[in-house]
Design an enzyme around this catalytic site. Structure first.
Site, PDB file in Angstrom:
ATOM      1  N   HIS A  81       0.867  -1.166   0.144  1.00 16.08           N
ATOM      2  CA  HIS A  81      -0.022   0.220  -0.063  1.00 16.08           C
ATOM      3  C   HIS A  81       0.890   1.184   0.098  1.00 16.08           C
ATOM      4  CE1 HIS A  81       1.030  -0.476   3.940  1.00 16.08           C
ATOM      5  NE2 HIS A  81       0.521   0.696   4.319  1.00 16.08           N
TER       6      HIS A  81
ATOM      7  N   HIS B  93       1.330   4.058   1.901  1.00 17.99           N
ATOM      8  CA  HIS B  93       1.637   5.003   2.974  1.00 17.99           C
ATOM      9  C   HIS B  93       3.221   5.073   2.917  1.00 17.99           C
ATOM     10  CE1 HIS B  93      -1.290   4.325   6.353  1.00 17.99           C
ATOM     11  NE2 HIS B  93      -1.447   5.832   6.099  1.00 17.99           N
TER      12      HIS B  93
ATOM     13  N   ASP C 107       5.897   4.868   4.699  1.00 14.83           N
ATOM     14  CA  ASP C 107       6.837   4.065   5.218  1.00 14.83           C
ATOM     15  C   ASP C 107       7.116   2.566   4.529  1.00 14.83           C
ATOM     16  OD1 ASP C 107       4.233   3.452   6.521  1.00 14.83           O
ATOM     17  OD2 ASP C 107       4.890   2.204   7.908  1.00 14.83           O
ATOM     18  N   HIS C 108       6.115   2.641   3.251  1.00 12.83           N
ATOM     19  CA  HIS C 108       6.202   1.428   2.485  1.00 12.83           C
ATOM     20  C   HIS C 108       6.609   1.784   1.111  1.00 12.83           C
ATOM     21  CE1 HIS C 108       3.839  -1.459   5.247  1.00 12.83           C
ATOM     22  NE2 HIS C 108       3.731  -0.224   5.992  1.00 12.83           N
TER      23      HIS C 108
ATOM     24  N   HIS D 132      -6.971  -1.659   5.574  1.00 16.44           N
ATOM     25  CA  HIS D 132      -6.058  -0.802   6.328  1.00 16.44           C
ATOM     26  C   HIS D 132      -6.793   0.540   6.395  1.00 16.44           C
ATOM     27  CE1 HIS D 132      -2.541   0.506   8.073  1.00 16.44           C
ATOM     28  NE2 HIS D 132      -1.988   1.222   6.997  1.00 16.44           N
TER      29      HIS D 132
ATOM     30  N   ASP E 271      -0.076  -3.939   5.636  1.00 15.42           N
ATOM     31  CA  ASP E 271      -0.693  -3.293   6.858  1.00 15.42           C
ATOM     32  C   ASP E 271      -2.384  -3.735   7.085  1.00 15.42           C
ATOM     33  OD1 ASP E 271       1.729  -2.485   7.415  1.00 15.42           O
ATOM     34  OD2 ASP E 271       1.120  -0.425   7.668  1.00 15.42           O
TER      35      ASP E 271
ATOM     36  N   HIS F 280       7.001  -5.638  11.176  1.00 15.42           N
ATOM     37  CA  HIS F 280       6.442  -4.231  11.095  1.00 15.42           C
ATOM     38  C   HIS F 280       5.631  -4.232  12.455  1.00 15.42           C
ATOM     39  CE1 HIS F 280       3.469  -1.335  10.246  1.00 15.42           C
ATOM     40  NE2 HIS F 280       3.859  -0.961   8.869  1.00 15.42           N
TER      41      HIS F 280
END
Length: 294
Positions: free
Chosen positions: A79, A81, A83-84, A169, A192, A260
Protein backbone atom coordinates in the site's frame (compact mmCIF):
# COMPACT_ATOMS: atom_id res chain seq x y z
CA UNK A 1 31.08 -44.46 -16.85
CA UNK A 2 32.05 -41.96 -14.18
CA UNK A 3 30.73 -39.15 -16.32
CA UNK A 4 27.30 -40.75 -16.54
CA UNK A 5 26.74 -40.20 -12.81
CA UNK A 6 26.46 -36.47 -13.43
CA UNK A 7 23.59 -36.84 -15.89
CA UNK A 8 20.05 -36.12 -14.56
CA UNK A 9 17.78 -39.09 -14.22
CA UNK A 10 14.98 -39.22 -16.80
CA UNK A 11 11.74 -38.20 -15.13
CA UNK A 12 13.44 -36.83 -12.04
CA UNK A 13 11.71 -33.88 -10.36
CA UNK A 14 13.30 -30.49 -11.07
CA UNK A 15 15.47 -29.10 -8.34
CA UNK A 16 13.68 -26.79 -5.92
CA UNK A 17 14.43 -23.10 -6.25
CA UNK A 18 17.00 -21.55 -3.93
CA UNK A 19 14.85 -19.25 -1.81
CA UNK A 20 16.07 -16.86 0.86
CA UNK A 21 13.74 -14.63 2.91
CA UNK A 22 15.30 -11.76 4.87
CA UNK A 23 13.55 -9.20 7.07
CA UNK A 24 15.26 -6.04 5.87
CA UNK A 25 13.30 -3.71 8.15
CA UNK A 26 10.93 -4.67 10.94
CA UNK A 27 9.62 -1.39 12.37
CA UNK A 28 6.11 -0.17 11.67
CA UNK A 29 5.38 3.48 10.99
CA UNK A 30 7.22 6.33 9.26
CA UNK A 31 9.35 7.79 12.07
CA UNK A 32 13.03 6.74 12.13
CA UNK A 33 14.19 4.57 15.00
CA UNK A 34 17.59 3.62 16.42
CA UNK A 35 16.25 0.12 17.04
CA UNK A 36 14.74 -1.04 13.75
CA UNK A 37 14.79 -0.11 10.07
CA UNK A 38 11.72 0.82 8.03
CA UNK A 39 9.49 -1.92 6.58
CA UNK A 40 10.91 -4.07 3.78
CA UNK A 41 11.32 -7.79 3.10
CA UNK A 42 13.61 -9.59 0.66
CA UNK A 43 12.56 -12.72 -1.17
CA UNK A 44 15.58 -13.91 -3.16
CA UNK A 45 14.78 -16.65 -5.68
CA UNK A 46 17.68 -18.25 -7.56
CA UNK A 47 19.68 -15.05 -7.20
CA UNK A 48 16.89 -12.68 -8.28
CA UNK A 49 16.03 -10.06 -5.69
CA UNK A 50 12.35 -9.42 -5.08
CA UNK A 51 11.57 -6.75 -2.49
CA UNK A 52 8.24 -6.31 -0.70
CA UNK A 53 7.77 -2.68 0.36
CA UNK A 54 10.49 -0.05 0.28
CA UNK A 55 10.76 1.91 3.49
CA UNK A 56 13.47 4.52 3.92
CA UNK A 57 16.97 3.03 3.72
CA UNK A 58 16.01 -0.22 1.97
CA UNK A 59 19.05 -0.15 -0.36
CA UNK A 60 21.43 0.00 2.60
CA UNK A 61 19.61 -2.92 4.23
CA UNK A 62 19.93 -4.96 1.03
CA UNK A 63 23.66 -4.25 0.98
CA UNK A 64 23.94 -5.40 4.61
CA UNK A 65 22.06 -8.59 3.64
CA UNK A 66 24.67 -9.31 0.99
CA UNK A 67 22.40 -8.64 -1.98
CA UNK A 68 23.88 -7.28 -5.20
CA UNK A 69 21.56 -4.45 -6.23
CA UNK A 70 22.05 -5.17 -9.93
CA UNK A 71 20.03 -8.35 -9.31
CA UNK A 72 16.88 -6.39 -8.42
CA UNK A 73 14.00 -7.80 -10.49
CA UNK A 74 10.65 -7.04 -8.85
CA UNK A 75 9.22 -4.74 -6.18
CA UNK A 76 5.86 -5.49 -4.59
CA UNK A 77 4.11 -2.62 -2.81
CA UNK A 78 1.39 -3.54 -0.33
CA UNK A 79 0.00 0.00 0.00
CA UNK A 80 1.08 3.59 -0.45
CA UNK A 81 1.81 4.80 3.07
CA UNK A 82 5.20 6.54 3.22
CA UNK A 83 6.90 3.86 5.30
CA UNK A 84 6.21 1.41 2.47
CA UNK A 85 6.99 3.49 -0.63
CA UNK A 86 9.46 6.18 0.48
CA UNK A 87 12.41 4.58 -1.33
CA UNK A 88 10.85 2.82 -4.32
CA UNK A 89 12.39 5.24 -6.82
CA UNK A 90 15.62 5.56 -4.84
CA UNK A 91 16.10 1.79 -4.77
CA UNK A 92 15.63 1.53 -8.53
CA UNK A 93 18.05 4.39 -9.21
CA UNK A 94 20.67 3.00 -6.83
CA UNK A 95 20.33 -0.46 -8.39
CA UNK A 96 20.85 1.13 -11.82
CA UNK A 97 23.86 3.01 -10.48
CA UNK A 98 25.20 -0.33 -9.22
CA UNK A 99 25.13 -1.84 -12.70
CA UNK A 100 21.53 -2.94 -13.22
CA UNK A 101 20.91 -3.69 -16.91
CA UNK A 102 17.72 -5.77 -16.74
CA UNK A 103 14.13 -4.58 -16.21
CA UNK A 104 12.58 -3.98 -12.80
CA UNK A 105 8.82 -4.34 -12.42
CA UNK A 106 6.99 -2.51 -9.63
CA UNK A 107 3.69 -4.15 -8.67
CA UNK A 108 1.23 -2.28 -6.49
CA UNK A 109 -2.05 -0.44 -6.04
CA UNK A 110 -2.86 2.97 -7.52
CA UNK A 111 -1.40 5.55 -7.57
CA UNK A 112 1.90 3.60 -7.58
CA UNK A 113 2.55 4.48 -11.24
CA UNK A 114 2.47 8.21 -10.43
CA UNK A 115 4.55 7.68 -7.29
CA UNK A 116 7.29 5.86 -9.21
CA UNK A 117 7.21 8.45 -11.99
CA UNK A 118 7.44 11.34 -9.53
CA UNK A 119 10.24 9.81 -7.47
CA UNK A 120 12.33 9.05 -10.55
CA UNK A 121 11.64 12.55 -11.91
CA UNK A 122 13.21 13.94 -8.73
CA UNK A 123 16.35 11.93 -9.56
CA UNK A 124 16.42 12.83 -13.27
CA UNK A 125 19.29 15.31 -12.94
CA UNK A 126 21.52 12.66 -11.38
CA UNK A 127 20.48 10.01 -13.92
CA UNK A 128 21.20 12.30 -16.87
CA UNK A 129 24.59 13.23 -15.43
CA UNK A 130 25.61 9.61 -14.99
CA UNK A 131 24.51 8.67 -18.50
CA UNK A 132 26.53 11.60 -19.84
CA UNK A 133 29.61 11.25 -17.62
CA UNK A 134 29.79 7.52 -16.86
CA UNK A 135 28.37 6.04 -20.06
CA UNK A 136 25.51 4.29 -18.30
CA UNK A 137 22.54 2.96 -20.23
CA UNK A 138 19.27 4.93 -19.97
CA UNK A 139 17.20 4.08 -16.91
CA UNK A 140 13.67 4.71 -18.19
CA UNK A 141 13.47 1.62 -20.45
CA UNK A 142 14.29 -0.62 -17.49
CA UNK A 143 11.36 0.55 -15.31
CA UNK A 144 8.00 -1.14 -15.61
CA UNK A 145 4.95 -0.55 -13.41
CA UNK A 146 2.12 -3.04 -12.98
CA UNK A 147 -0.57 -0.98 -11.25
CA UNK A 148 -3.69 -2.87 -10.24
CA UNK A 149 -6.61 -2.36 -7.89
CA UNK A 150 -8.01 -5.89 -7.92
CA UNK A 151 -6.72 -9.03 -6.18
CA UNK A 152 -5.65 -12.19 -7.96
CA UNK A 153 -2.61 -13.56 -9.74
CA UNK A 154 -0.01 -10.81 -9.91
CA UNK A 155 2.91 -12.55 -11.60
CA UNK A 156 4.20 -15.89 -12.81
CA UNK A 157 7.97 -16.03 -13.06
CA UNK A 158 9.74 -19.32 -13.64
CA UNK A 159 8.31 -21.71 -11.10
CA UNK A 160 6.90 -19.02 -8.81
CA UNK A 161 3.35 -17.70 -8.74
CA UNK A 162 2.49 -14.51 -6.85
CA UNK A 163 -1.10 -13.94 -5.73
CA UNK A 164 -2.62 -10.99 -3.91
CA UNK A 165 -5.61 -10.53 -1.62
CA UNK A 166 -7.27 -7.34 -0.43
CA UNK A 167 -6.80 -6.62 3.26
CA UNK A 168 -8.24 -3.85 5.43
CA UNK A 169 -6.13 -0.80 6.35
CA UNK A 170 -8.96 1.60 7.10
CA UNK A 171 -9.06 4.42 4.48
CA UNK A 172 -5.81 3.45 2.71
CA UNK A 173 -7.16 1.35 -0.14
CA UNK A 174 -6.45 -0.79 -2.06
CA UNK A 175 -4.12 -2.58 0.33
CA UNK A 176 -2.68 -5.96 -0.59
CA UNK A 177 -1.26 -9.02 1.10
CA UNK A 178 0.92 -11.16 -1.17
CA UNK A 179 1.52 -14.90 -1.41
CA UNK A 180 4.62 -16.30 -3.13
CA UNK A 181 4.33 -19.96 -4.11
CA UNK A 182 7.80 -21.17 -5.05
CA UNK A 183 8.96 -24.72 -5.75
CA UNK A 184 10.70 -24.67 -2.35
CA UNK A 185 8.09 -23.13 -0.05
CA UNK A 186 5.15 -20.75 0.19
CA UNK A 187 5.55 -17.30 1.75
CA UNK A 188 2.79 -14.85 2.69
CA UNK A 189 3.30 -11.21 3.67
CA UNK A 190 0.33 -9.52 5.32
CA UNK A 191 0.83 -5.86 4.45
CA UNK A 192 -0.75 -3.45 6.93
CA UNK A 193 -4.15 -4.69 8.01
CA UNK A 194 -6.57 -5.32 10.80
CA UNK A 195 -7.59 -8.96 11.33
CA UNK A 196 -8.60 -10.19 7.86
CA UNK A 197 -10.49 -13.29 6.73
CA UNK A 198 -9.16 -12.60 3.22
CA UNK A 199 -5.67 -12.98 4.63
CA UNK A 200 -6.60 -16.23 6.38
CA UNK A 201 -7.79 -17.60 3.04
CA UNK A 202 -4.67 -16.41 1.20
CA UNK A 203 -2.35 -17.94 3.82
CA UNK A 204 -4.01 -21.38 4.00
CA UNK A 205 -1.33 -24.02 4.52
CA UNK A 206 1.55 -21.61 3.90
CA UNK A 207 5.02 -22.51 5.08
CA UNK A 208 5.72 -18.97 6.26
CA UNK A 209 3.45 -16.07 7.24
CA UNK A 210 5.09 -12.70 7.91
CA UNK A 211 2.46 -10.65 9.72
CA UNK A 212 2.38 -7.11 11.09
CA UNK A 213 1.69 -6.74 14.80
CA UNK A 214 0.74 -4.12 17.38
CA UNK A 215 1.28 -4.66 21.10
CA UNK A 216 -2.09 -3.69 22.55
CA UNK A 217 -1.05 -2.53 26.06
CA UNK A 218 1.31 0.03 24.48
CA UNK A 219 -1.40 1.78 22.46
CA UNK A 220 -2.44 4.42 25.05
CA UNK A 221 1.13 5.60 25.59
CA UNK A 222 1.92 5.63 21.84
CA UNK A 223 -1.13 7.73 21.11
CA UNK A 224 0.11 10.51 23.40
CA UNK A 225 -1.13 13.95 22.44
CA UNK A 226 -3.01 12.52 19.46
CA UNK A 227 -5.22 10.32 21.62
CA UNK A 228 -7.90 9.15 21.20
CA UNK A 229 -7.78 9.55 17.40
CA UNK A 230 -4.44 7.78 16.93
CA UNK A 231 -5.37 5.08 19.43
CA UNK A 232 -8.57 4.42 17.48
CA UNK A 233 -6.61 4.31 14.22
CA UNK A 234 -4.16 1.75 15.59
CA UNK A 235 -7.00 -0.49 16.70
CA UNK A 236 -9.05 -0.09 13.51
CA UNK A 237 -6.30 -0.53 10.92
CA UNK A 238 -3.69 -2.82 12.47
CA UNK A 239 -3.54 -6.30 14.00
CA UNK A 240 -2.90 -7.02 17.64
CA UNK A 241 -0.27 -9.72 18.24
CA UNK A 242 -3.00 -11.98 19.63
CA UNK A 243 -4.96 -11.56 16.40
CA UNK A 244 -1.89 -12.32 14.27
CA UNK A 245 -1.72 -15.60 16.18
CA UNK A 246 -5.38 -16.21 15.39
CA UNK A 247 -4.75 -15.64 11.66
CA UNK A 248 -1.86 -18.12 11.76
CA UNK A 249 -3.94 -20.72 13.60
CA UNK A 250 -6.95 -20.42 11.32
CA UNK A 251 -4.77 -20.52 8.20
CA UNK A 252 -2.79 -23.50 9.47
CA UNK A 253 0.60 -22.00 8.64
CA UNK A 254 3.82 -23.75 9.61
CA UNK A 255 5.69 -20.69 10.85
CA UNK A 256 4.54 -17.23 11.95
CA UNK A 257 6.97 -14.31 11.88
CA UNK A 258 6.01 -11.00 13.49
CA UNK A 259 7.31 -7.93 11.69
CA UNK A 260 6.28 -4.29 11.15
CA UNK A 261 6.24 -4.13 14.95
CA UNK A 262 4.47 -1.28 16.73
CA UNK A 263 6.03 -0.16 18.96
CA UNK A 264 9.40 -1.26 17.65
CA UNK A 265 11.56 -0.35 20.64
CA UNK A 266 12.89 -2.32 23.61
CA UNK A 267 9.85 -1.47 25.76
CA UNK A 268 8.22 -4.61 24.32
CA UNK A 269 10.50 -7.62 24.64
CA UNK A 270 10.47 -10.72 22.45
CA UNK A 271 9.00 -12.63 25.40
CA UNK A 272 6.11 -10.14 25.61
CA UNK A 273 5.36 -10.41 21.89
CA UNK A 274 5.51 -14.20 22.09
CA UNK A 275 3.21 -14.39 25.10
CA UNK A 276 0.59 -12.36 23.23
CA UNK A 277 0.77 -14.61 20.14
CA UNK A 278 0.59 -17.77 22.26
CA UNK A 279 -2.95 -16.95 23.36
CA UNK A 280 -4.09 -18.23 19.96
CA UNK A 281 -1.22 -19.99 18.15
CA UNK A 282 0.88 -22.92 19.35
CA UNK A 283 3.01 -23.37 16.24
CA UNK A 284 6.48 -22.03 15.44
CA UNK A 285 6.79 -18.29 16.10
CA UNK A 286 9.66 -15.93 15.33
CA UNK A 287 9.81 -12.34 16.57
CA UNK A 288 11.37 -10.48 13.68
CA UNK A 289 14.55 -8.42 13.85
CA UNK A 290 16.35 -6.52 11.10
CA UNK A 291 18.42 -8.67 8.72
CA UNK A 292 17.08 -11.91 10.20
CA UNK A 293 16.74 -14.75 7.69
CA UNK A 294 13.49 -16.65 8.18
Amino acid sequence: MAGLAALPLIGAAPAAARVRVVLLGTKGGPTPSPYRAAPATLIEIDGKAWVVDCGNGVANQLAKAGVALDGLARIFVTHNHSDHIADVGTLIELAWGSGLKTPVTVHGPPPIRQIVRSQLAALAYDVEARVREEGRIPLDPLVRVDERADPGVVARDGGTTVTSALVDHETVKPDFAYRFDTSARSIVISGDTRYSDNLVALAKGADLLIHEAVYGPSIPKMAGENAPMLADHLRRSHTLAEEAGLVAARAGVKKLVLSHLVPGGPQVTDAMWLAAVRTNFSGEVVIGHDLMEV
